[in-house]
Design a protein around this motif. Structure first.
Motif, mmCIF file in Angstrom:
data_model
loop_
_atom_site.group_PDB
_atom_site.id
_atom_site.type_symbol
_atom_site.label_atom_id
_atom_site.label_comp_id
_atom_site.label_asym_id
_atom_site.label_seq_id
_atom_site.Cartn_x
_atom_site.Cartn_y
_atom_site.Cartn_z
ATOM 1 N N LEU A 1 0.702 -0.852 0.182
ATOM 2 C CA LEU A 1 -0.502 0.229 -0.379
ATOM 3 C C LEU A 1 1.026 1.173 -0.414
ATOM 4 N N LEU A 2 2.025 1.440 0.797
ATOM 5 C CA LEU A 2 2.842 2.311 0.974
ATOM 6 C C LEU A 2 3.643 2.560 -0.739
ATOM 7 N N ALA A 3 3.878 1.656 -1.665
ATOM 8 C CA ALA A 3 4.479 1.692 -2.362
ATOM 9 C C ALA A 3 3.444 1.940 -3.339
ATOM 10 N N GLY A 4 2.397 1.331 -3.153
ATOM 11 C CA GLY A 4 1.468 2.330 -4.150
ATOM 12 C C GLY A 4 1.641 3.571 -4.172
ATOM 13 N N VAL A 5 1.083 4.264 -2.700
ATOM 14 C CA VAL A 5 1.127 5.420 -2.375
ATOM 15 C C VAL A 5 1.955 6.634 -3.446
ATOM 16 N N ILE B 1 4.418 5.528 -5.516
ATOM 17 C CA ILE B 1 4.112 5.356 -7.395
ATOM 18 C C ILE B 1 3.294 6.326 -7.609
ATOM 19 N N GLY B 2 2.219 6.034 -6.873
ATOM 20 C CA GLY B 2 0.751 6.713 -7.302
ATOM 21 C C GLY B 2 1.283 8.312 -7.474
ATOM 22 N N ALA B 3 1.815 9.382 -6.173
ATOM 23 C CA ALA B 3 2.213 10.447 -5.988
ATOM 24 C C ALA B 3 3.608 11.064 -6.838
ATOM 25 N N LEU B 4 4.549 9.560 -7.225
ATOM 26 C CA LEU B 4 5.266 10.229 -7.843
ATOM 27 C C LEU B 4 5.039 9.770 -8.905
ATOM 28 N N GLY B 5 3.891 9.419 -10.178
ATOM 29 C CA GLY B 5 3.772 9.851 -11.071
ATOM 30 C C GLY B 5 2.586 10.782 -11.522
ATOM 31 N N TYR B 6 2.155 11.178 -10.723
ATOM 32 C CA TYR B 6 0.844 12.573 -10.429
ATOM 33 C C TYR B 6 1.841 13.711 -10.344
ATOM 34 N N ARG B 7 3.074 13.853 -9.617
ATOM 35 C CA ARG B 7 3.963 14.535 -9.742
ATOM 36 C C ARG B 7 4.227 14.662 -11.157
ATOM 37 N N LEU B 8 4.918 14.131 -12.006
ATOM 38 C CA LEU B 8 5.752 14.064 -13.196
ATOM 39 C C LEU B 8 4.047 14.031 -14.357
ATOM 40 N N LEU B 9 3.187 14.049 -14.565
ATOM 41 C CA LEU B 9 2.173 14.746 -15.347
ATOM 42 C C LEU B 9 1.943 15.822 -14.754
ATOM 43 N N ASP B 10 1.497 16.566 -13.030
ATOM 44 C CA ASP B 10 1.312 17.507 -13.338
ATOM 45 C C ASP B 10 2.651 18.666 -13.320
ATOM 46 N N ALA B 11 3.405 18.173 -13.829
ATOM 47 C CA ALA B 11 5.336 18.786 -14.177
ATOM 48 C C ALA B 11 4.290 19.308 -15.716
ATOM 49 N N GLY B 12 4.264 18.449 -16.442
ATOM 50 C CA GLY B 12 3.807 18.465 -18.249
ATOM 51 C C GLY B 12 2.559 19.615 -18.002
ATOM 52 N N ALA B 13 1.552 19.011 -16.990
ATOM 53 C CA ALA B 13 0.261 19.845 -17.038
ATOM 54 C C ALA B 13 1.079 21.330 -16.932
ATOM 55 N N GLY B 14 1.775 21.388 -16.106
ATOM 56 C CA GLY B 14 2.276 23.611 -15.768
ATOM 57 C C GLY B 14 3.153 23.909 -17.646
#
Length: 147
Positions: A15-19, A21-34
């Motif tokens: 669960l912690l590893a999934g959270v 990885i999800g946070a890292l993916g969100y951060r990378l996708l959010d940087a592209g959106a910015g």
């Protein structure tokens, strides 16, 4: 009980590893959106600058057209004024200077004046004679023909 503890620990770790990885993916996708948002903002700024330039060019062309019309009007007014002035001063057109000489100018005794250029030589000793440029001792000695 040991097996159930391992299962709980493994579930929490997943669960912690999934959270993570999800946070890292969100951060990378959010940087592209910015980045996309910044690009859209720059594009909007360029469009605004282009619109301002177009408006400025239109105003400039209108001003140049007005100045051209004013210049044309002033030129026509000057032409009319010159025509009126020439009519007021006299109807005869201005004289052209007479450039043809009525009598040949007096050059004096003729010896001091340079001779007129000619396209021929004096007598038979001109530049086209066969012995032109030879010294008096160098009479024409026959030479063999050149082939």
């Amino acid at each position: 009980m040991e097996e159930s503890n391992i299962n709980w620990v493994l579930a929490i770790a997943c669960l912690l590893a999934g959270v993570g990885i999800g946070a890292l993916g969100y951060r990378l996708l959010d940087a592209g959106a910015g980045n996309v948002q910044r690009l859209r903002q720059r594009l909007a700024e360029r469009d605004r600058q282009l619109a301002e330039l177009r408006d400025g060019l239109g105003e400039h062309l209108e001003r140049v057209g007005a100045l051209t019309e004013a210049l044309n009007r002033d030129g026509q007014a000057l032409h009319r004024e010159m025509a009126e002035a020439s009519a007021t001063l006299g109807a005869t057109p201005p004289r052209k200077p007479d450039l043809t000489p009525s009598a040949p100018p007096d050059t004096g005794d003729g010896e001091d004046s340079p001779a007129a250029p000619r396209d021929y030589a004096d007598g038979n000793r001109g530049t086209l004679s066969e012995d032109f440029g030879l010294k008096p001792g160098e009479a024409s000695t026959p030479q063999p023909p050149r082939y």
